[in-house]
Scaffold this motif. Sequence first.
Motif, PDB file in Angstrom:
ATOM      1  N   VAL A 174     -11.624 -29.902  39.114  1.00 48.04           N
ATOM      2  CA  VAL A 174     -12.810 -30.497  38.484  1.00 48.04           C
ATOM      3  C   VAL A 174     -14.087 -30.103  39.231  1.00 48.04           C
ATOM      4  O   VAL A 174     -15.104 -29.772  38.612  1.00 48.04           O
ATOM      5  CB  VAL A 174     -12.679 -32.038  38.429  1.00 48.04           C
ATOM      6  CG1 VAL A 174     -13.952 -32.666  37.875  1.00 48.04           C
ATOM      7  CG2 VAL A 174     -11.488 -32.435  37.574  1.00 48.04           C
ATOM      8  N   PHE A 175     -14.028 -30.124  40.568  1.00 52.14           N
ATOM      9  CA  PHE A 175     -15.216 -29.802  41.362  1.00 52.14           C
ATOM     10  C   PHE A 175     -15.668 -28.365  41.120  1.00 52.14           C
ATOM     11  O   PHE A 175     -16.837 -28.101  40.833  1.00 52.14           O
ATOM     12  CB  PHE A 175     -14.928 -30.018  42.847  1.00 52.14           C
ATOM     13  CG  PHE A 175     -16.128 -29.800  43.728  1.00 52.14           C
ATOM     14  CD1 PHE A 175     -17.033 -30.829  43.940  1.00 52.14           C
ATOM     15  CD2 PHE A 175     -16.370 -28.570  44.328  1.00 52.14           C
ATOM     16  CE1 PHE A 175     -18.165 -30.639  44.738  1.00 52.14           C
ATOM     17  CE2 PHE A 175     -17.490 -28.365  45.124  1.00 52.14           C
ATOM     18  CZ  PHE A 175     -18.382 -29.403  45.330  1.00 52.14           C
ATOM     19  N   GLY A 176     -14.739 -27.418  41.223  1.00 52.97           N
ATOM     20  CA  GLY A 176     -15.079 -26.015  41.021  1.00 52.97           C
ATOM     21  C   GLY A 176     -15.544 -25.741  39.606  1.00 52.97           C
ATOM     22  O   GLY A 176     -16.495 -24.988  39.380  1.00 52.97           O
ATOM     23  N   THR A 177     -14.868 -26.360  38.629  1.00 55.59           N
ATOM     24  CA  THR A 177     -15.249 -26.178  37.230  1.00 55.59           C
ATOM     25  C   THR A 177     -16.677 -26.649  36.992  1.00 55.59           C
ATOM     26  O   THR A 177     -17.489 -25.956  36.362  1.00 55.59           O
ATOM     27  CB  THR A 177     -14.302 -26.970  36.309  1.00 55.59           C
ATOM     28  OG1 THR A 177     -12.961 -26.514  36.488  1.00 55.59           O
ATOM     29  CG2 THR A 177     -14.689 -26.818  34.846  1.00 55.59           C
ATOM     30  N   THR A 190      -2.633 -18.743  38.334  1.00 55.17           N
ATOM     31  CA  THR A 190      -3.854 -17.947  38.277  1.00 55.17           C
ATOM     32  C   THR A 190      -4.450 -17.852  39.677  1.00 55.17           C
ATOM     33  O   THR A 190      -4.344 -18.779  40.478  1.00 55.17           O
ATOM     34  CB  THR A 190      -4.901 -18.571  37.326  1.00 55.17           C
ATOM     35  OG1 THR A 190      -5.184 -19.910  37.757  1.00 55.17           O
ATOM     36  CG2 THR A 190      -4.392 -18.604  35.901  1.00 55.17           C
ATOM     37  N   ALA A 191      -5.058 -16.732  39.949  1.00 57.99           N
ATOM     38  CA  ALA A 191      -5.691 -16.535  41.258  1.00 57.99           C
ATOM     39  C   ALA A 191      -6.923 -17.423  41.387  1.00 57.99           C
ATOM     40  O   ALA A 191      -7.557 -17.780  40.393  1.00 57.99           O
ATOM     41  CB  ALA A 191      -6.082 -15.071  41.432  1.00 57.99           C
ATOM     42  N   ASP A 192      -7.262 -17.774  42.616  1.00 58.68           N
ATOM     43  CA  ASP A 192      -8.451 -18.576  42.880  1.00 58.68           C
ATOM     44  C   ASP A 192      -9.691 -17.767  42.487  1.00 58.68           C
ATOM     45  O   ASP A 192      -9.940 -16.694  43.051  1.00 58.68           O
ATOM     46  CB  ASP A 192      -8.492 -18.933  44.365  1.00 58.68           C
ATOM     47  CG  ASP A 192      -9.646 -19.870  44.704  1.00 58.68           C
ATOM     48  OD1 ASP A 192     -10.458 -20.182  43.804  1.00 58.68           O
ATOM     49  OD2 ASP A 192      -9.750 -20.278  45.876  1.00 58.68           O
ATOM     50  N   PRO A 193     -10.479 -18.261  41.523  1.00 59.14           N
ATOM     51  CA  PRO A 193     -11.646 -17.498  41.051  1.00 59.14           C
ATOM     52  C   PRO A 193     -12.897 -17.707  41.887  1.00 59.14           C
ATOM     53  O   PRO A 193     -13.950 -17.139  41.594  1.00 59.14           O
ATOM     54  CB  PRO A 193     -11.851 -18.050  39.640  1.00 59.14           C
ATOM     55  CG  PRO A 193     -11.450 -19.492  39.777  1.00 59.14           C
ATOM     56  CD  PRO A 193     -10.313 -19.523  40.772  1.00 59.14           C
ATOM     57  N   SER A 194     -12.802 -18.518  42.941  1.00 64.11           N
ATOM     58  CA  SER A 194     -13.990 -18.884  43.709  1.00 64.11           C
ATOM     59  C   SER A 194     -14.708 -17.679  44.298  1.00 64.11           C
ATOM     60  O   SER A 194     -15.946 -17.644  44.352  1.00 64.11           O
ATOM     61  CB  SER A 194     -13.617 -19.849  44.838  1.00 64.11           C
ATOM     62  OG  SER A 194     -13.061 -21.029  44.311  1.00 64.11           O
ATOM     63  N   ALA A 195     -13.938 -16.692  44.759  1.00 59.07           N
ATOM     64  CA  ALA A 195     -14.551 -15.530  45.404  1.00 59.07           C
ATOM     65  C   ALA A 195     -15.507 -14.808  44.453  1.00 59.07           C
ATOM     66  O   ALA A 195     -16.628 -14.453  44.840  1.00 59.07           O
ATOM     67  CB  ALA A 195     -13.473 -14.567  45.899  1.00 59.07           C
ATOM     68  N   CYS A 245     -15.678 -20.756  36.459  1.00 56.20           N
ATOM     69  CA  CYS A 245     -15.597 -22.092  35.884  1.00 56.20           C
ATOM     70  C   CYS A 245     -14.370 -22.236  34.986  1.00 56.20           C
ATOM     71  O   CYS A 245     -13.577 -23.167  35.129  1.00 56.20           O
ATOM     72  CB  CYS A 245     -16.870 -22.391  35.086  1.00 56.20           C
ATOM     73  SG  CYS A 245     -16.738 -23.729  33.891  1.00 56.20           S
ATOM     74  N   VAL A 246     -14.204 -21.301  34.069  1.00 59.31           N
ATOM     75  CA  VAL A 246     -13.088 -21.359  33.119  1.00 59.31           C
ATOM     76  C   VAL A 246     -11.751 -21.289  33.847  1.00 59.31           C
ATOM     77  O   VAL A 246     -10.817 -22.037  33.535  1.00 59.31           O
ATOM     78  CB  VAL A 246     -13.208 -20.206  32.087  1.00 59.31           C
ATOM     79  CG1 VAL A 246     -11.937 -20.101  31.251  1.00 59.31           C
ATOM     80  CG2 VAL A 246     -14.424 -20.428  31.193  1.00 59.31           C
ATOM     81  N   ASN A 247     -11.657 -20.442  34.839  1.00 59.09           N
ATOM     82  CA  ASN A 247     -10.395 -20.285  35.547  1.00 59.09           C
ATOM     83  C   ASN A 247     -10.130 -21.422  36.532  1.00 59.09           C
ATOM     84  O   ASN A 247      -8.973 -21.757  36.799  1.00 59.09           O
ATOM     85  CB  ASN A 247     -10.346 -18.928  36.239  1.00 59.09           C
ATOM     86  CG  ASN A 247     -10.081 -17.808  35.255  1.00 59.09           C
ATOM     87  OD1 ASN A 247      -8.957 -17.567  34.854  1.00 59.09           O
ATOM     88  ND2 ASN A 247     -11.138 -17.133  34.811  1.00 59.09           N
ATOM     89  N   ASP A 248     -11.183 -22.041  37.057  1.00 56.64           N
ATOM     90  CA  ASP A 248     -10.987 -23.245  37.860  1.00 56.64           C
ATOM     91  C   ASP A 248     -10.505 -24.388  36.976  1.00 56.64           C
ATOM     92  O   ASP A 248      -9.723 -25.243  37.422  1.00 56.64           O
ATOM     93  CB  ASP A 248     -12.290 -23.633  38.567  1.00 56.64           C
ATOM     94  CG  ASP A 248     -12.286 -23.247  40.042  1.00 56.64           C
ATOM     95  OD1 ASP A 248     -11.188 -23.004  40.588  1.00 56.64           O
ATOM     96  OD2 ASP A 248     -13.364 -23.178  40.657  1.00 56.64           O
ATOM     97  N   ALA A 249     -10.961 -24.424  35.725  1.00 54.30           N
ATOM     98  CA  ALA A 249     -10.499 -25.449  34.793  1.00 54.30           C
ATOM     99  C   ALA A 249      -8.994 -25.316  34.549  1.00 54.30           C
ATOM    100  O   ALA A 249      -8.273 -26.315  34.448  1.00 54.30           O
ATOM    101  CB  ALA A 249     -11.262 -25.347  33.470  1.00 54.30           C
ATOM    102  N   LYS A 250      -8.516 -24.078  34.474  1.00 52.03           N
ATOM    103  CA  LYS A 250      -7.081 -23.845  34.290  1.00 52.03           C
ATOM    104  C   LYS A 250      -6.278 -24.328  35.493  1.00 52.03           C
ATOM    105  O   LYS A 250      -5.101 -24.675  35.367  1.00 52.03           O
ATOM    106  CB  LYS A 250      -6.815 -22.353  34.062  1.00 52.03           C
ATOM    107  CG  LYS A 250      -7.375 -21.813  32.754  1.00 52.03           C
ATOM    108  CD  LYS A 250      -7.145 -20.313  32.637  1.00 52.03           C
ATOM    109  CE  LYS A 250      -7.755 -19.756  31.355  1.00 52.03           C
ATOM    110  NZ  LYS A 250      -7.577 -18.282  31.261  1.00 52.03           N
TER     111      LYS A 250
END
Length: 202
Positions: free
Chosen positions: A67-70, A10-15, A58-63
């Motif tokens: 933990v920090f990003g989620t 999955t792509a990094d969702p942070s952006a 949040c959901v995609n960082d969980a995938k």
Amino acid sequence: MEQREVKVATADPSALGLFGLAIVTLVAASQKLGITSGTSLVIPWAIFLGSFAQLFACVNDAKKLNVFGTTAFGGYGLFWLGVAMTWLIQNGVFGDAMKMTADSTQLGVAFLGYLIFTIFMTIGALETTKVLFAIFVLIDFLFLGLMLSSFGIATHAMHELAAYSELGISILSFYAFGASVLNAHFGRVFLPLGKPFGIFKK
């Protein structure tokens, strides 16, 4: 029987999460600074950008087992839902009874809780990037200002602290969002974010 392990990338969702944060803090800061007035037209941005965009991240960082990003995107995404609900109550959407009995001191207690949350996240951000760390430091000041002004302590000064901190969060979040997109898109450091401090992780 042969077993195969399939990994879904999955792509990094942070952006997207950072973009949502940048937009909602920009609009909210404009109201705190007196550039705009009222909260009625801040509410949609709080729900869709402040909340939904960060909850998506949040959901995609969980995938990605981040933990920090989620925790960060989830915690602040839910915060903006709470803020939107607060503004709806203050605007009388749920009736005059709720509006008249709203106690802003309770907001101060909630902001205290989020200040504690953010202090822990700020410590964690030391090992992310320097830009992200700076965003968390400004969020600390935002919640400090919101908390003290809600408690009636140095109300004007703390309101100003919250307003300018929020504007700073927006500016840095726009930069971090842009860097996250362009660095990934070009496959190189197009906009630097600053290396981790290396205090807790060597």
